[in-house]
Scaffold this active site. Structure first.
Site, PDB file in Angstrom:
ATOM      1  N   ALA A  80      -5.769   9.195   8.897  1.00 36.57           N
ATOM      2  CA  ALA A  80      -6.248  10.244   9.801  1.00 36.57           C
ATOM      3  C   ALA A  80      -5.044  10.643  10.662  1.00 36.57           C
ATOM      4  O   ALA A  80      -4.670   9.925  11.591  1.00 36.57           O
ATOM      5  CB  ALA A  80      -7.384   9.717  10.658  1.00 36.57           C
ATOM      6  N   SER A  95      -4.463   8.944  19.840  1.00 35.10           N
ATOM      7  CA  SER A  95      -4.780   8.579  18.460  1.00 35.10           C
ATOM      8  C   SER A  95      -6.226   8.943  18.159  1.00 35.10           C
ATOM      9  O   SER A  95      -6.797   9.808  18.821  1.00 35.10           O
ATOM     10  CB  SER A  95      -4.505   7.085  18.234  1.00 35.10           C
ATOM     11  OG  SER A  95      -4.547   6.795  16.862  1.00 35.10           O
ATOM     12  N   ASN A  96      -6.816   8.297  17.178  1.00 39.23           N
ATOM     13  CA  ASN A  96      -8.196   8.581  16.808  1.00 39.23           C
ATOM     14  C   ASN A  96      -8.875   7.272  16.386  1.00 39.23           C
ATOM     15  O   ASN A  96      -8.247   6.215  16.407  1.00 39.23           O
ATOM     16  CB  ASN A  96      -8.240   9.647  15.708  1.00 39.23           C
ATOM     17  CG  ASN A  96      -7.386   9.247  14.521  1.00 39.23           C
ATOM     18  OD1 ASN A  96      -7.660   8.257  13.857  1.00 39.23           O
ATOM     19  ND2 ASN A  96      -6.312   9.999  14.272  1.00 39.23           N
ATOM     20  N   TYR A  97     -10.123   7.358  15.976  1.00 38.46           N
ATOM     21  CA  TYR A  97     -10.908   6.144  15.725  1.00 38.46           C
ATOM     22  C   TYR A  97     -10.667   5.504  14.358  1.00 38.46           C
ATOM     23  O   TYR A  97     -11.319   4.519  14.029  1.00 38.46           O
ATOM     24  CB  TYR A  97     -12.399   6.461  15.860  1.00 38.46           C
ATOM     25  CG  TYR A  97     -12.850   6.691  17.276  1.00 38.46           C
ATOM     26  CD1 TYR A  97     -12.768   5.664  18.214  1.00 38.46           C
ATOM     27  CD2 TYR A  97     -13.348   7.920  17.684  1.00 38.46           C
ATOM     28  CE1 TYR A  97     -13.187   5.860  19.521  1.00 38.46           C
ATOM     29  CE2 TYR A  97     -13.767   8.126  18.991  1.00 38.46           C
ATOM     30  CZ  TYR A  97     -13.687   7.091  19.899  1.00 38.46           C
ATOM     31  OH  TYR A  97     -14.105   7.282  21.187  1.00 38.46           O
ATOM     32  N   SER A  98      -9.777   6.041  13.555  1.00 40.56           N
ATOM     33  CA  SER A  98      -9.563   5.469  12.221  1.00 40.56           C
ATOM     34  C   SER A  98      -9.154   3.996  12.325  1.00 40.56           C
ATOM     35  O   SER A  98      -8.256   3.639  13.082  1.00 40.56           O
ATOM     36  CB  SER A  98      -8.465   6.249  11.500  1.00 40.56           C
ATOM     37  OG  SER A  98      -8.094   5.560  10.322  1.00 40.56           O
TER      38      SER A  98
END
Ligand code: CTP
Length: 206
Positions: free
Chosen positions: A83, A17-20
């Site tokens: 994101a 995943s990502n930091y959103s």
């Protein structure tokens, strides 16, 4: 409104995943609902609920695309704050990958579906005012306006992520429109920024 970072499965217990954090998307959804809009929030981030906001919880980009497709019928506005992970594991293991049995692990990633581009292609978003978000760490204007054109958007909000936006309660950016106009979004709370974005959209809705 979409929110959060998509989660792309590696196996039943792990994902990419990502930091959103989802905070900006939630702020847009709540601000729109407080103005009287009927809002569907398609989110990977936890959502406690808000009057006027119907939430659909999703995980992956594929699930997000399917949910947005279903909800787009009759919509006036799509704000893609999410994101979306650009890459996903080419195949997710069906069973848990066990450390003891695995000496090293190589993940093969493939390109994920581009939700906005898909919606632009199949004509389903025809007549819907489409706003994208672009998290950039360099050449903000150039990258954002290129995405505006490539994804056939009506507007895009460019976020400068160098200030540490992820998870923060504040945000700042610049909004670019298909018409060539631009709107500075000075540093403010995410809710205040959502209000400014919706004001700008409101003026331009047919
Ligand atoms: N987006 C999308 N599907 C993707 C990736 C992004 O619909 N697979 C949407 C995002 O929700 C956002 C906009 O496109 O509204 C721009 O996202 P961004 O990640 O900045 O664009 P990319 O095309 O992925 O460009 P980059 O190469 O910078 O990652």
């Amino acid at each position: 409104v979409t929110a959060g970072g998509t989660r792309e499965a590696i196996d039943p217990v792990r994902f990419i995943s990502n930091y959103s954090s989802g905070k900006m998307g939630l702020a847009v959804a709540e601000a729109a609902a407080d103005r009287g809009a009927g809002v569907v929030l398609v989110t990977t981030a936890p959502f406690v609920g808000h009057p006027g906001v119907a939430a659909r919880q999703v995980e992956s980009a594929a699930e997000m695309l399917a949910a947005v497709r279903e909800e787009l019928d009759g919509a006036h506005l799509l704000v893609m704050v999410a994101a979306v992970a650009d890459f996903r594991p080419a195949r997710a293991a069906t069973g848990k990958i066990r450390r003891e049995e695995t000496k090293s692990l190589e993940l093969k990633l493939e390109k994920n579906v581009d939700i906005l581009a898909e919606l632009g292609r199949d004509g389903r978003a025809e007549g819907v005012f489409r706003v994208g978000f672009a998290a950039e760490d360099a050449d903000l204007e150039q990258h954002a306006t290129e995405k505006l054109a490539r994804k056939k958007l009506d507007a895009i909000v460019a976020n400068d992520i160098r200030g540490g936006v992820f998870g923060s309660d504040e945000n700042a950016g610049v909004m670019f429109f298909r018409t060539g106009e631009r709107l500075e979004l000075p540093r403010s709370s995410k809710r205040q920024m959502a209000e400014r974005i919706l004001d700008a959209v409101r003026e331009r809705l047919p």
